[in-house]
Design a protein around this motif. Structure first.
Motif, PDB file in Angstrom:
ATOM      1  N   ILE A  85       0.840  -1.196   0.000  1.00 33.30           N
ATOM      2  CA  ILE A  85       0.000   0.000   0.000  1.00 33.30           C
ATOM      3  C   ILE A  85       0.880   1.253   0.000  1.00 33.30           C
ATOM      4  O   ILE A  85       0.753   2.129  -0.868  1.00 33.30           O
ATOM      5  N   LEU A  86       1.772   1.348   0.962  1.00 36.68           N
ATOM      6  CA  LEU A  86       2.644   2.526   1.049  1.00 36.68           C
ATOM      7  C   LEU A  86       3.668   2.571  -0.078  1.00 36.68           C
ATOM      8  O   LEU A  86       4.009   3.641  -0.581  1.00 36.68           O
ATOM      9  N   GLY A  87       4.148   1.403  -0.478  1.00 34.04           N
ATOM     10  CA  GLY A  87       5.130   1.345  -1.561  1.00 34.04           C
ATOM     11  C   GLY A  87       4.573   1.866  -2.874  1.00 34.04           C
ATOM     12  O   GLY A  87       5.229   2.615  -3.598  1.00 34.04           O
ATOM     13  N   ARG A  88       3.342   1.479  -3.207  1.00 31.38           N
ATOM     14  CA  ARG A  88       2.725   1.938  -4.449  1.00 31.38           C
ATOM     15  C   ARG A  88       2.342   3.409  -4.351  1.00 31.38           C
ATOM     16  O   ARG A  88       2.412   4.135  -5.335  1.00 31.38           O
ATOM     17  N   ALA A  89       1.930   3.857  -3.164  1.00 36.04           N
ATOM     18  CA  ALA A  89       1.603   5.269  -2.994  1.00 36.04           C
ATOM     19  C   ALA A  89       2.847   6.124  -3.213  1.00 36.04           C
ATOM     20  O   ALA A  89       2.811   7.119  -3.945  1.00 36.04           O
ATOM     21  N   GLU A  90       3.951   5.728  -2.605  1.00 30.34           N
ATOM     22  CA  GLU A  90       5.197   6.484  -2.718  1.00 30.34           C
ATOM     23  C   GLU A  90       5.846   6.294  -4.081  1.00 30.34           C
ATOM     24  O   GLU A  90       6.306   7.238  -4.710  1.00 30.34           O
ATOM     25  N   GLY A  91       5.898   5.055  -4.551  1.00 35.62           N
ATOM     26  CA  GLY A  91       6.654   4.748  -5.762  1.00 35.62           C
ATOM     27  C   GLY A  91       5.932   5.042  -7.060  1.00 35.62           C
ATOM     28  O   GLY A  91       6.570   5.282  -8.083  1.00 35.62           O
ATOM     29  N   PHE A  92       4.603   5.042  -7.048  1.00 38.10           N
ATOM     30  CA  PHE A  92       3.883   5.221  -8.308  1.00 38.10           C
ATOM     31  C   PHE A  92       2.865   6.352  -8.249  1.00 38.10           C
ATOM     32  O   PHE A  92       2.923   7.300  -9.029  1.00 38.10           O
ATOM     33  N   ALA A  93       1.910   6.253  -7.333  1.00 40.05           N
ATOM     34  CA  ALA A  93       0.794   7.202  -7.324  1.00 40.05           C
ATOM     35  C   ALA A  93       1.234   8.637  -7.079  1.00 40.05           C
ATOM     36  O   ALA A  93       0.632   9.565  -7.601  1.00 40.05           O
ATOM     37  N   SER A  94       2.283   8.832  -6.301  1.00 43.71           N
ATOM     38  CA  SER A  94       2.744  10.199  -6.019  1.00 43.71           C
ATOM     39  C   SER A  94       3.458  10.827  -7.207  1.00 43.71           C
ATOM     40  O   SER A  94       3.751  12.020  -7.187  1.00 43.71           O
ATOM     41  N   LYS A  95       3.702  10.038  -8.254  1.00 39.44           N
ATOM     42  CA  LYS A  95       4.423  10.540  -9.420  1.00 39.44           C
ATOM     43  C   LYS A  95       3.627  10.462 -10.715  1.00 39.44           C
ATOM     44  O   LYS A  95       4.107  10.891 -11.762  1.00 39.44           O
ATOM     45  N   ASN A  96       2.404   9.881 -10.665  1.00 44.74           N
ATOM     46  CA  ASN A  96       1.635   9.653 -11.877  1.00 44.74           C
ATOM     47  C   ASN A  96       0.210  10.160 -11.731  1.00 44.74           C
ATOM     48  O   ASN A  96      -0.250  10.440 -10.628  1.00 44.74           O
ATOM     49  N   GLY A  97      -0.490  10.188 -12.861  1.00 45.32           N
ATOM     50  CA  GLY A  97      -1.860  10.674 -12.899  1.00 45.32           C
ATOM     51  C   GLY A  97      -2.850   9.708 -12.259  1.00 45.32           C
ATOM     52  O   GLY A  97      -2.521   8.563 -11.926  1.00 45.32           O
ATOM     53  N   VAL A  98      -4.089  10.182 -12.139  1.00 44.55           N
ATOM     54  CA  VAL A  98      -5.134   9.420 -11.463  1.00 44.55           C
ATOM     55  C   VAL A  98      -5.451   8.117 -12.200  1.00 44.55           C
ATOM     56  O   VAL A  98      -5.537   7.054 -11.582  1.00 44.55           O
ATOM     57  N   GLY A  99      -5.619   8.183 -13.514  1.00 41.91           N
ATOM     58  CA  GLY A  99      -5.966   6.982 -14.286  1.00 41.91           C
ATOM     59  C   GLY A  99      -4.902   5.897 -14.186  1.00 41.91           C
ATOM     60  O   GLY A  99      -5.204   4.735 -13.931  1.00 41.91           O
ATOM     61  N   ALA A 100      -3.657   6.300 -14.397  1.00 41.33           N
ATOM     62  CA  ALA A 100      -2.560   5.328 -14.320  1.00 41.33           C
ATOM     63  C   ALA A 100      -2.438   4.770 -12.910  1.00 41.33           C
ATOM     64  O   ALA A 100      -2.165   3.572 -12.729  1.00 41.33           O
ATOM     65  N   SER A 101      -2.662   5.603 -11.906  1.00 40.05           N
ATOM     66  CA  SER A 101      -2.578   5.147 -10.517  1.00 40.05           C
ATOM     67  C   SER A 101      -3.699   4.165 -10.184  1.00 40.05           C
ATOM     68  O   SER A 101      -3.488   3.196  -9.454  1.00 40.05           O
ATOM     69  N   ALA A 102      -4.893   4.412 -10.731  1.00 42.99           N
ATOM     70  CA  ALA A 102      -6.005   3.482 -10.518  1.00 42.99           C
ATOM     71  C   ALA A 102      -5.704   2.131 -11.154  1.00 42.99           C
ATOM     72  O   ALA A 102      -5.895   1.074 -10.527  1.00 42.99           O
ATOM     73  N   VAL A 103      -5.204   2.154 -12.376  1.00 38.40           N
ATOM     74  CA  VAL A 103      -4.859   0.903 -13.064  1.00 38.40           C
ATOM     75  C   VAL A 103      -3.749   0.170 -12.312  1.00 38.40           C
ATOM     76  O   VAL A 103      -3.800  -1.054 -12.132  1.00 38.40           O
ATOM     77  N   ASP A 104      -2.757   0.912 -11.844  1.00 38.86           N
ATOM     78  CA  ASP A 104      -1.668   0.316 -11.074  1.00 38.86           C
ATOM     79  C   ASP A 104      -2.204  -0.347  -9.807  1.00 38.86           C
ATOM     80  O   ASP A 104      -1.825  -1.470  -9.483  1.00 38.86           O
ATOM     81  N   GLY A 105      -3.081   0.349  -9.095  1.00 36.05           N
ATOM     82  CA  GLY A 105      -3.657  -0.213  -7.873  1.00 36.05           C
ATOM     83  C   GLY A 105      -4.442  -1.487  -8.143  1.00 36.05           C
ATOM     84  O   GLY A 105      -4.304  -2.476  -7.420  1.00 36.05           O
ATOM     85  N   ILE A 106      -5.237  -1.466  -9.185  1.00 36.23           N
ATOM     86  CA  ILE A 106      -6.027  -2.655  -9.535  1.00 36.23           C
ATOM     87  C   ILE A 106      -5.111  -3.815  -9.911  1.00 36.23           C
ATOM     88  O   ILE A 106      -5.278  -4.940  -9.414  1.00 36.23           O
TER      89      ILE A 106
END
Length: 184
Positions: A85-106
């Protein structure tokens, strides 16, 4: 949670869906807020976002899936400190857009769920002779009940990791042999 809740496939699936929910929504919220969160407090903010989602998840589970909530117990609140959870928030979502972050999370959540399902199905099938609570093994089968205990989680996880490492090594060896024969 990987070792504790994977004693049945329904628990593994339930935990996986919980992680998909929290991971996807936390990625989206972190991505939406990334430009407003000061760098000095970003990790604390990510934890607050994840914790808020976990509390909402707990309340939803208590209202609609209470038996699963009881079965997963303390491991639902521990999703907050799950490294993914924290790794993806820090490593991806904090650097990318909403759509890409949603797809990454899924996608990350689905991967985690698949691993939990494989481990839990293996443990439930061999440890209880059932799959999703349905008797699968013949009545003559003597279940290895130890596999449904925490120590069984360690044994099964170690076995699955060993199988994966063997398969990867075998694949690398075949690829090396293929490149060698192509080079001749």
């Amino acid at each position: 949670p990987t070792l504790a809740v994977t004693n049945s496939a329904s628990n593994g699936l339930g935990m996986g869906v919980c992680v998909i929910f929290v991971l996807t929504l936390s990625n989206v919220l972190v991505s939406m807020c990334r430009n407003f969160i000061p760098k000095t407090v970003r990790i604390a903010c990510f934890i607050v976002i994840a914790a808020s989602l976990v509390v909402a998840l707990e309340l939803l589970m208590q209202a609609y899936t209470y038996p699963l909530y009881e079965s997963l117990g303390i491991f639902v609140p521990l999703i907050v400190v799950n490294c993914i959870i924290l790794g993806r928030a820090e490593g991806f979502a904090s650097k990318n857009g909403v759509g890409a972050s949603a797809v990454d999370g899924i996608c990350q959540g689905i991967g985690y769920t698949v691993v939990l399902l494989i481990l839990s199905a293996f443990r439930e099938l061999l440890g209880a002779g059932t799959l999703l609570g349905i008797q699968v093994m013949p009545s003559s089968y003597v279940p290895a009940g130890m596999l449904t205990l925490p120590v069984g989680g360690f044994l099964c996880l170690g076995t699955l990791i060993a199988i994966m490492q063997w398969a990867l090594a075998r694949s690398e060896k075949k690829n090396a042999e293929k490149k060698e024969t192509e080079g001749k």
